[in-house]
Design a protein around this motif. Structure first.
Motif, mmCIF file in Angstrom:
data_model
loop_
_atom_site.group_PDB
_atom_site.id
_atom_site.type_symbol
_atom_site.label_atom_id
_atom_site.label_comp_id
_atom_site.label_asym_id
_atom_site.label_seq_id
_atom_site.Cartn_x
_atom_site.Cartn_y
_atom_site.Cartn_z
ATOM 1 N N LYS A 1 9.183 -6.800 9.335
ATOM 2 C CA LYS A 1 8.307 -5.833 8.683
ATOM 3 C C LYS A 1 6.870 -5.939 9.174
ATOM 4 O O LYS A 1 6.075 -5.018 8.997
ATOM 5 C CB LYS A 1 8.349 -6.048 7.168
ATOM 6 C CG LYS A 1 9.728 -5.824 6.565
ATOM 7 C CD LYS A 1 9.740 -6.119 5.072
ATOM 8 C CE LYS A 1 11.138 -5.927 4.487
ATOM 9 N NZ LYS A 1 11.199 -6.269 3.043
ATOM 10 N N GLN A 2 6.543 -7.091 9.794
ATOM 11 C CA GLN A 2 5.193 -7.310 10.302
ATOM 12 C C GLN A 2 5.279 -8.091 11.610
ATOM 13 O O GLN A 2 6.285 -8.768 11.876
ATOM 14 C CB GLN A 2 4.354 -8.081 9.271
ATOM 15 C CG GLN A 2 4.120 -7.315 7.977
ATOM 16 C CD GLN A 2 3.491 -8.168 6.894
ATOM 17 O OE1 GLN A 2 4.139 -9.043 6.326
ATOM 18 N NE2 GLN A 2 2.220 -7.926 6.602
ATOM 19 N N SER B 1 2.428 0.740 13.795
ATOM 20 C CA SER B 1 1.647 1.302 12.693
ATOM 21 C C SER B 1 2.091 2.727 12.383
ATOM 22 O O SER B 1 2.260 3.103 11.224
ATOM 23 C CB SER B 1 0.159 1.271 13.045
ATOM 24 O OG SER B 1 -0.615 1.985 12.106
ATOM 25 N N SER C 1 1.243 2.076 6.537
ATOM 26 C CA SER C 1 0.372 1.033 5.990
ATOM 27 C C SER C 1 0.973 0.412 4.739
ATOM 28 O O SER C 1 1.684 1.057 3.977
ATOM 29 C CB SER C 1 -1.005 1.619 5.666
ATOM 30 O OG SER C 1 -1.832 0.660 5.047
ATOM 31 N N MET C 2 0.676 -0.890 4.539
ATOM 32 C CA MET C 2 1.082 -1.600 3.323
ATOM 33 C C MET C 2 -0.120 -1.926 2.444
ATOM 34 O O MET C 2 0.037 -2.487 1.364
ATOM 35 C CB MET C 2 1.808 -2.896 3.698
ATOM 36 C CG MET C 2 3.094 -2.679 4.471
ATOM 37 S SD MET C 2 3.751 -4.219 5.164
ATOM 38 C CE MET C 2 4.146 -5.148 3.687
ATOM 39 N N ASN C 3 -1.328 -1.610 2.925
ATOM 40 C CA ASN C 3 -2.548 -1.927 2.193
ATOM 41 C C ASN C 3 -3.614 -0.904 2.561
ATOM 42 O O ASN C 3 -4.022 -0.820 3.724
ATOM 43 C CB ASN C 3 -3.019 -3.344 2.539
ATOM 44 C CG ASN C 3 -4.253 -3.760 1.752
ATOM 45 O OD1 ASN C 3 -4.915 -2.940 1.126
ATOM 46 N ND2 ASN C 3 -4.575 -5.046 1.801
ATOM 47 N N GLN C 4 -4.046 -0.136 1.581
ATOM 48 C CA GLN C 4 -5.021 0.916 1.841
ATOM 49 C C GLN C 4 -6.445 0.379 2.021
ATOM 50 O O GLN C 4 -7.359 1.131 2.351
ATOM 51 C CB GLN C 4 -5.005 1.933 0.692
ATOM 52 C CG GLN C 4 -3.686 2.666 0.552
ATOM 53 C CD GLN C 4 -3.284 3.396 1.824
ATOM 54 O OE1 GLN C 4 -4.092 4.133 2.406
ATOM 55 N NE2 GLN C 4 -2.056 3.201 2.276
ATOM 56 N N SER D 1 -3.865 -0.970 9.298
ATOM 57 C CA SER D 1 -2.487 -1.415 9.502
ATOM 58 C C SER D 1 -2.345 -2.207 10.796
ATOM 59 O O SER D 1 -1.369 -2.930 10.982
ATOM 60 C CB SER D 1 -1.535 -0.210 9.523
ATOM 61 O OG SER D 1 -1.904 0.707 10.542
ATOM 62 N N GLY E 1 -1.020 -7.411 3.784
ATOM 63 C CA GLY E 1 -0.327 -6.162 4.079
ATOM 64 C C GLY E 1 -0.597 -5.537 5.418
ATOM 65 O O GLY E 1 -0.142 -4.415 5.674
ATOM 66 N N ARG F 1 0.167 -4.626 9.064
ATOM 67 C CA ARG F 1 1.463 -4.524 9.739
ATOM 68 C C ARG F 1 1.516 -5.315 11.043
ATOM 69 O O ARG F 1 2.499 -5.989 11.332
ATOM 70 C CB ARG F 1 1.759 -3.054 10.070
ATOM 71 C CG ARG F 1 2.230 -2.230 8.926
ATOM 72 C CD ARG F 1 3.655 -2.550 8.544
ATOM 73 N NE ARG F 1 4.156 -1.598 7.550
ATOM 74 C CZ ARG F 1 5.310 -1.720 6.936
ATOM 75 N NH1 ARG F 1 6.091 -2.756 7.203
ATOM 76 N NH2 ARG F 1 5.690 -0.831 6.038
ATOM 77 N N ASP G 1 10.677 -12.131 7.762
ATOM 78 C CA ASP G 1 10.165 -10.756 7.845
ATOM 79 C C ASP G 1 9.054 -10.585 8.875
ATOM 80 O O ASP G 1 8.561 -9.473 9.065
ATOM 81 C CB ASP G 1 9.626 -10.311 6.479
ATOM 82 C CG ASP G 1 10.722 -10.193 5.438
ATOM 83 O OD1 ASP G 1 11.875 -9.929 5.827
ATOM 84 O OD2 ASP G 1 10.426 -10.385 4.244
#
Length: 482
Positions: free
Chosen positions: A56-57, A177, A182-185, A189, A327, A329, A374
């Motif tokens: 995931k990252q 990306s 994105s996982m965090n605004q 990313s 978060g 990526r 992950d």
């Protein structure tokens, strides 16, 4: 031209030139990664993976300059008996050389001066200079048969990062990306960290085009964090400008951008607006990210005391883990000074000392935190080095020229097969004799781990279904997958 058009153009010109300090335009522009509106004609692929992702990252550790595979991982003990003998023509077979050695009268064999050990149950041969990495050998997937066509740094790094020797295409981090989102605004990313090597004898130039989003939307370009001072220039409010004033300024700019978008329908206008907002939010998120005082002593025992030194490789790797926890990526780390045309015997120990404990510590840290499965870690350079010496040769010191025909990379976590050793080179570490892996195959395999079919992960651009792996054949290497 209407008065409105002239007003918008004038306002934009002032904003991106004269008003840089007042409004933080330099920070905003850096977040855009220099992107332009002439990107993809139409997104044929909408973000979201094709199948469940193993990773995931990603943390990509790029060793700028081209590490010497036969001094690190591709042990060739047979070469000890061939010290100072000429490289057989049957091995070179007329292959292309750089202009730095093509004029040499001889190509004398330079065996590695370093000792090797067989590490882990997998039995991978690893230099004595990386004792910590040897302890986690079974967690790593080793690829000894990487190859490329590029023989000089700029096209070779560009090819490794973007899949093409020609600049202007999106890099791997931008594709990740774009596809995963994105996982965090409050953070980008895709983040880029440039480490400072202990020895700076022969560094290669790198530039922002290596982390460009190319024809993808500008929001997917890498955001480079500095190691000293403010991590991003002008991200903080200048003296005399409060958060309230900054907020009001951004609101006014957004209204202008909305008017411009209504006229031009340029998607990069939307990108600019979203990146301005992220920059505003980063004023709160970045200080917490950089505060290492909350890290326990055990962290620095893992990564080494250099992790406390801003800009060191150990520090950037620790910062990479902290970014992933928040978060982000994709984190791209560059470590320079692996271009060993000379004084390899003198410089290689410091290079390995920079990266050895930090890399091993990262793997152990991610495992303890439950993040290893992950997170995909990538390690390698843009090409390898020659078995013959460039310039003077002694048993204690030598140099090596660029060699694209074979080199070693490794990956760990995120679905990579720990303990696997894939590929084989000849006795001279000059040609691949088993299981070659082209850069395109490597990229296809990484995308597979991220949940993408590289043949379908495309974007319409200039009439072509553009993709990271290009138009030439590429395949996933299943033996590298857990």
């Amino acid at each position: 031209m209407s008065l409105f058009d002239e007003y918008v153009r004038s306002t934009r010109r002032q904003f991106f030139t004269g008003g840089a300090n007042l409004m933080g335009a330099a920070a905003m522009a850096s977040l855009l990664g220099g992107a332009r509106s002439a990107f993809a004609d139409d997104a044929a692929f909408k973000p979201g993976s094709h199948f469940p992702a193993r990773a995931k990252q990603v943390i990509y550790l790029h060793m700028v300059g081209g590490p010497s595979q036969m001094d690190l991982f591709d042990h060739k003990p047979q070469m000890q008996a061939m010290y100072d003998k000429d490289l057989p023509e049957s091995i070179r077979n007329g292959q292309r050389l750089t202009t730095m050695t093509s004029g040499q009268a001889r190509f004398p064999i330079a065996p590695s001066k370093f000792k090797f050990t067989r590490a882990g149950q997998c039995g991978m041969t690893i230099t004595e200079l990386m004792p910590n990495l040897a302890k986690v050998a079974d967690d790593i997937c080793w690829i000894k048969s990487m190859h490329t066509e590029a023989i000089n740094h700029e096209p070779a790094i560009c090819c490794m990062q973007t899949g093409s020797q020609v600049t202007g295409r999106p890099c791997l981090g931008s594709w990740a990306s774009y596809g995963l989102g994105s996982m965090n605004q409050n953070l980008p990313s895709f983040v880029v960290l440039v480490a400072v090597p202990s020895n700076r004898e022969q560094e290669q130039a790198i530039s922002g085009r290596l982390w460009s989003s190319g024809f993808l939307p500008g929001e997917h370009a890498g955001v480079s964090f500095r190691s000293n001072g403010d991590p991003i220039l002008y991200i903080n409010n200048p003296p005399g400008v409060s958060d309230t004033v900054r907020r009001a300024t951004l609101d006014g700019i957004h209204q202008l951008n909305d008017l411009a978008y209504a006229q031009t329908n340029d998607p990069e206008t939307r990108t600019r607006t979203s990146q301005f907002e992220m920059a505003f939010r980063m004023q709160a998120s970045v200080p917490d990210l950089l505060d290492l005082n909350k890290e326990p002593d055990s962290t620095f025992k893992l990564y080494g005391e250099d992790a406390k030194k801003p800009g060191s490789f150990a520090n950037t790797v620790l910062m990479s883990r902290r970014l992933l926890e928040r978060g982000v990526r994709f984190v791209q780390v560059y470590h320079n000074n692996w271009d060993h045309h000379g004084n390899l015997g003198g410089r290689m120990p410091s290079q390995c000392k920079d990266v050895d404990q930090a890399c091993a510590g990262l793997i152990q840290d991610l495992k303890m935190r439950g993040m290893f499965e992950d997170t995909l870690i990538l390690w390698g350079g843009e090409f390898g080095r020659t078995i013959y010496s460039q310039g003077g040769l002694s048993k204690e010191n030598y140099g090596r020229d660029h060699h694209p025909r074979c080199f070693t990379m490794w990956m760990a976590g995120g679905g990579a097969k720990g303990g696997a050793i894939y590929g084989e080179t000849d006795d001279f570490s000059y040609n691949i004799i088993k299981d070659p892996v082209h850069i395109r195959d490597f990229h296809a395999t990484v995308l597979k781990l991220l949940g993408f079919d590289h043949t379908r992960f495309t974007v319409k651009w200039q009439g072509l279904d553009a993709k990271l792996t290009g138009v030439e054949p590429a395949k996933v290497i299943p033996q590298l997958l857990a």
